[in-house]
Write a protein that holds these residues in place. Structure first.
Motif, PDB file in Angstrom:
ATOM      1  N   UNK A 142       0.678  -1.181  -0.110  1.00 40.10           N
ATOM      2  CA  UNK A 142       0.069  -0.062   0.089  1.00 40.10           C
ATOM      3  C   UNK A 142       0.821   1.262  -0.036  1.00 40.10           C
ATOM      4  N   UNK A 143       1.005   1.979  -1.084  1.00 37.99           N
ATOM      5  CA  UNK A 143       1.763   3.120  -1.259  1.00 37.99           C
ATOM      6  C   UNK A 143       1.289   4.182  -0.403  1.00 37.99           C
ATOM      7  N   UNK A 144       0.128   4.291   0.153  1.00 44.94           N
ATOM      8  CA  UNK A 144      -0.489   5.296   0.863  1.00 44.94           C
ATOM      9  C   UNK A 144       0.133   5.348   2.468  1.00 44.94           C
ATOM     10  N   UNK A 145       0.764   4.200   2.697  1.00 47.72           N
ATOM     11  CA  UNK A 145       1.216   4.006   4.042  1.00 47.72           C
ATOM     12  C   UNK A 145       2.895   4.221   4.035  1.00 47.72           C
ATOM     13  N   UNK A 146       3.506   4.539   3.098  1.00 46.80           N
ATOM     14  CA  UNK A 146       4.696   4.954   3.037  1.00 46.80           C
ATOM     15  C   UNK A 146       5.118   6.230   3.702  1.00 46.80           C
ATOM     16  N   UNK A 147       6.157   6.216   4.483  1.00 49.38           N
ATOM     17  CA  UNK A 147       6.684   7.526   4.995  1.00 49.38           C
ATOM     18  C   UNK A 147       7.933   7.570   5.514  1.00 49.38           C
ATOM     19  N   UNK A 148       8.510   8.833   5.511  1.00 50.23           N
ATOM     20  CA  UNK A 148       9.912   9.132   5.655  1.00 50.23           C
ATOM     21  C   UNK A 148      10.063  10.030   7.064  1.00 50.23           C
ATOM     22  N   UNK A 149      11.012   9.585   8.112  1.00 59.49           N
ATOM     23  CA  UNK A 149      11.507  10.618   9.082  1.00 59.49           C
ATOM     24  C   UNK A 149      12.672  10.860   9.275  1.00 59.49           C
ATOM     25  N   UNK A 150      12.821  12.229   9.758  1.00 61.59           N
ATOM     26  CA  UNK A 150      14.256  12.745   9.698  1.00 61.59           C
ATOM     27  C   UNK A 150      15.014  11.723  10.902  1.00 61.59           C
ATOM     28  N   UNK A 151      16.192  11.374  10.499  1.00 69.41           N
ATOM     29  CA  UNK A 151      17.135  10.815  11.484  1.00 69.41           C
ATOM     30  C   UNK A 151      17.613  11.709  12.636  1.00 69.41           C
ATOM     31  N   UNK A 152      17.053  11.386  13.721  1.00 70.03           N
ATOM     32  CA  UNK A 152      17.409  12.146  15.052  1.00 70.03           C
ATOM     33  C   UNK A 152      17.624  11.338  15.885  1.00 70.03           C
ATOM     34  N   UNK A 153      19.067  11.020  16.397  1.00 73.04           N
ATOM     35  CA  UNK A 153      19.394   9.832  17.303  1.00 73.04           C
ATOM     36  C   UNK A 153      19.269  10.436  18.892  1.00 73.04           C
TER      37      UNK A 153
END
Length: 148
Positions: free
Chosen positions: A99-110
């Motif tokens: 399901x393409x609508x569930x794709x997401x991106x997060x910034x990498x903050x450790x």
């Protein structure tokens, strides 16, 4: 009117062709059955493929791999000990093949050497995680398939 066996075969074949054509037309015109590409601009992505290979090879320079595990709060990624969290930047991309609508991106903050992907973003099923990170002027990439 009497139908001989030759006429019956022709009628049977015509009925079968109509049956198959009905389903072909229904599947190709119904919006419920979408046929999304895996990547929208796949030619452009192919041109950058060698850079991805190099970034994955750079990941092997660390003494340990990035590890992922399921926790009650979400999916926890643990990074190698030799990383300095304040010098790490990048993104985490989660791709859902079904399901393409569930794709997401997060910034990498450790926070320390860990990154938590919260439950609210994740739906049960298969996910592909791709971590792009920049550290000390080098690019690194980590890929993993998980079942959440």
């Amino acid at each position: 009117m009497k139908i001989n066996w030759g006429t019956g075969i022709v009628i049977g074949i015509a009925a079968f062709i109509c049956f198959i054509m009905f389903f072909v037309i229904k599947m190709s015109t119904n919006d419920k059955y979408s046929y999304d590409l895996v990547v929208e601009e796949y030619y452009k992505k192919e041109l950058a493929f060698q850079q991805e290979i190099d970034a994955e090879e750079n990941m092997k320079l660390f003494s340990e791999k990035i590890k992922g595990k399921r926790t009650p709060e979400g999916w926890l990624l643990s990074f190698p000990n030799e990383l300095k969290p304040e010098q790490v930047s990048g993104t985490v991309f989660l791709y859902r093949p079904s399901n393409k609508q569930l794709d997401f991106q997060l910034p990498l903050k450790l926070s320390g050497l860990n990154l938590l992907i919260p439950n609210k973003h994740l739906v049960g099923g298969r996910w592909n995680i791709t971590v792009h990170l920049d550290y000390e002027g080098k690019k690194y990439m980590y890929k993993e398939e998980i079942v959440y």
